[in-house]
Design a protein around this motif. Structure first.
Motif, mmCIF file in Angstrom:
data_model
loop_
_atom_site.group_PDB
_atom_site.id
_atom_site.type_symbol
_atom_site.label_atom_id
_atom_site.label_comp_id
_atom_site.label_asym_id
_atom_site.label_seq_id
_atom_site.Cartn_x
_atom_site.Cartn_y
_atom_site.Cartn_z
ATOM 1 N N SER A 32 14.686 -13.081 -11.409
ATOM 2 C CA SER A 32 14.177 -13.118 -10.036
ATOM 3 C C SER A 32 13.866 -11.702 -9.590
ATOM 4 C CB SER A 32 15.204 -13.742 -9.085
ATOM 5 O OG SER A 32 15.401 -15.100 -9.369
ATOM 6 N N VAL A 33 12.836 -11.570 -8.775
ATOM 7 C CA VAL A 33 12.482 -10.265 -8.215
ATOM 8 C C VAL A 33 12.567 -10.356 -6.691
ATOM 9 C CG1 VAL A 33 11.070 -9.499 -10.151
ATOM 10 C CG2 VAL A 33 10.019 -10.845 -8.323
ATOM 11 N N ASP A 34 12.862 -9.234 -6.083
ATOM 12 C CA ASP A 34 13.033 -9.149 -4.633
ATOM 13 C C ASP A 34 11.667 -8.983 -3.971
ATOM 14 O OD1 ASP A 34 13.670 -8.446 -1.997
ATOM 15 O OD2 ASP A 34 15.506 -7.410 -2.590
ATOM 16 N N VAL A 35 11.279 -9.956 -3.149
ATOM 17 C CA VAL A 35 9.987 -9.894 -2.454
ATOM 18 C C VAL A 35 10.169 -9.691 -0.953
ATOM 19 C CG1 VAL A 35 8.726 -11.228 -4.187
ATOM 20 C CG2 VAL A 35 9.890 -12.424 -2.313
ATOM 21 N N THR A 36 11.370 -9.261 -0.548
ATOM 22 C CA THR A 36 11.662 -9.103 0.879
ATOM 23 C C THR A 36 10.678 -8.162 1.554
ATOM 24 O OG1 THR A 36 14.008 -9.366 0.332
ATOM 25 C CG2 THR A 36 13.476 -8.577 2.544
ATOM 26 N N ARG A 37 10.498 -6.996 0.972
ATOM 27 C CA ARG A 37 9.618 -5.998 1.583
ATOM 28 C C ARG A 37 8.168 -6.456 1.564
ATOM 29 N NH1 ARG A 37 8.832 -2.996 5.669
ATOM 30 N NH2 ARG A 37 7.428 -1.248 5.314
ATOM 31 N N LEU A 38 7.741 -7.120 0.507
ATOM 32 C CA LEU A 38 6.372 -7.632 0.456
ATOM 33 C C LEU A 38 6.119 -8.598 1.612
ATOM 34 C CD1 LEU A 38 3.635 -7.995 -0.973
ATOM 35 C CD2 LEU A 38 4.696 -9.820 -2.321
ATOM 36 N N LEU A 39 7.046 -9.508 1.860
ATOM 37 C CA LEU A 39 6.875 -10.464 2.948
ATOM 38 C C LEU A 39 6.872 -9.771 4.303
ATOM 39 C CD1 LEU A 39 9.155 -13.386 1.683
ATOM 40 C CD2 LEU A 39 6.681 -13.105 1.416
ATOM 41 N N GLU A 40 7.697 -8.744 4.449
ATOM 42 C CA GLU A 40 7.711 -7.987 5.697
ATOM 43 C C GLU A 40 6.361 -7.330 5.958
ATOM 44 O OE1 GLU A 40 10.883 -5.246 5.136
ATOM 45 O OE2 GLU A 40 12.468 -6.681 5.659
ATOM 46 N N VAL A 41 5.814 -6.686 4.947
ATOM 47 C CA VAL A 41 4.531 -5.993 5.097
ATOM 48 C C VAL A 41 3.409 -6.982 5.370
ATOM 49 C CG1 VAL A 41 2.808 -4.613 3.854
ATOM 50 C CG2 VAL A 41 5.234 -4.007 3.701
ATOM 51 N N LEU A 42 3.447 -8.143 4.722
ATOM 52 C CA LEU A 42 2.365 -9.109 4.892
ATOM 53 C C LEU A 42 2.383 -9.799 6.245
ATOM 54 C CD1 LEU A 42 2.078 -10.736 1.353
ATOM 55 C CD2 LEU A 42 0.656 -8.953 2.387
ATOM 56 N N ARG A 43 3.481 -9.671 6.991
ATOM 57 C CA ARG A 43 3.490 -10.220 8.346
ATOM 58 C C ARG A 43 2.434 -9.549 9.214
ATOM 59 N NH1 ARG A 43 9.425 -9.708 8.056
ATOM 60 N NH2 ARG A 43 10.262 -11.694 7.346
ATOM 61 N N ASP A 44 2.100 -8.302 8.876
ATOM 62 C CA ASP A 44 1.052 -7.583 9.612
ATOM 63 C C ASP A 44 -0.338 -7.893 9.074
ATOM 64 O OD1 ASP A 44 2.933 -6.326 11.238
ATOM 65 O OD2 ASP A 44 3.213 -4.680 9.806
ATOM 66 N N GLN A 207 7.902 -1.163 -2.390
ATOM 67 C CA GLN A 207 7.095 -0.319 -1.506
ATOM 68 C C GLN A 207 5.631 -0.778 -1.533
ATOM 69 O OE1 GLN A 207 7.654 3.667 -2.926
ATOM 70 N NE2 GLN A 207 7.335 3.127 -5.068
ATOM 71 N N PRO A 208 5.384 -2.022 -1.190
ATOM 72 C CA PRO A 208 4.019 -2.552 -1.273
ATOM 73 C C PRO A 208 3.056 -1.902 -0.297
ATOM 74 C CG PRO A 208 5.451 -4.090 -0.118
ATOM 75 C CD PRO A 208 6.340 -3.027 -0.693
ATOM 76 N N GLU A 209 3.587 -1.296 0.759
ATOM 77 C CA GLU A 209 2.710 -0.647 1.742
ATOM 78 C C GLU A 209 1.914 0.494 1.135
ATOM 79 O OE1 GLU A 209 6.870 1.104 2.136
ATOM 80 O OE2 GLU A 209 5.966 -0.868 1.843
ATOM 81 N N MET A 210 2.320 1.007 -0.017
ATOM 82 C CA MET A 210 1.590 2.078 -0.680
ATOM 83 C C MET A 210 0.274 1.570 -1.277
ATOM 84 S SD MET A 210 4.562 4.205 -2.695
ATOM 85 C CE MET A 210 3.311 5.308 -3.375
#
Length: 212
Positions: A32-44, A207-210
């Motif tokens: 499993s991989v952590d997608v927490t930050r990806l989901l946070e960024v995609l809310r915008d 750090q998907p925002e990069m």
């Protein structure tokens, strides 16, 4: 242009020769991989389809890890300079087809192309098949948080395209996790390379925002 690997100088030549003749030369790793930050960024970015977003990151990392671009070709190893995407698409009649799209580094351009590809196969219906091996074959299984996975394979020919599956999101405390399965040909890579792929995927998902 694609070119062939020099087998005479390849450090893995003996492993390549050993596993190439196996009846079942594939191995599969599930984690499993952590997608927490990806989901946070995609809310915008509410118009961005989450599933295609993680396809982007998988293709980005797969292109960085050289063995994911290796393919068997007439007993030799072809090295593609870039590999693209393919994924399953559920149709209204509960059958499925495949959508094919190019990988580009620019996230928005990638998403535009992938969205068009998915919309096109949904509109046309039918079973689409592309034999181009400069791809990663992906599938999304949003109904289950799997811990094991395997794929249909043509064992009688040089079927060496990596296959990656994505599962149902689950919560672990404050984190959101996504199951992922990576199936590859053992003649072309080892657990070391899959480990590097997964470690790098975790880095970019943190750090998907990069990239978005």
């Amino acid at each position: 242009m694609a070119d062939y690997l020099d087998l005479t100088t390849w450090a893995r030549r003996e492993a390549f020769e050993f596993f190439r003749g196996f009846d079942k030369p594939y191995f599969n790793v599930c984690t499993s991989v952590d997608v927490t930050r990806l989901l946070e960024v995609l809310r915008d970015h509410p118009k961005v389809r989450i599933s295609l977003a993680y396809h982007y990151f998988v293709l980005k990392v797969a292109n960085e890890i050289a063995p994911f671009r290796y393919r068997l070709r007439d007993g030799k190893v072809l090295v593609h300079p870039i590999i693209h995407g393919a994924t399953t698409v559920l149709l209204p009649n509960e059958t499925f087809t495949f959508a094919y799209f190019d990988y580009v580094q620019d996230f928005r351009k990638f998403m535009d192309g992938a969205e068009r590809a998915v919309a096109q196969v949904k509109a046309e219906g039918g079973f689409k098949k592309d034999d181009d091996d400069a791809r990663i074959h992906c599938t999304v299984l949003p109904w289950m948080a799997f811990t094991s996975c395997s794929h249909a394979r043509n064992w009688g020919r040089e079927d060496s395209i990596p296959k990656i599956s994505f599962g149902k999101f689950t919560r672990a405390g404050e984190r959101t996790l996504m199951p992922i399965s990576v199936e590859v040909h053992h003649a072309l890579m080892d657990g070391l390379h899959v480990g590097r792929f997964l470690a790098r995927l975790e880095e970019v998902l943190a750090q998907p925002e990069m990239y978005i």
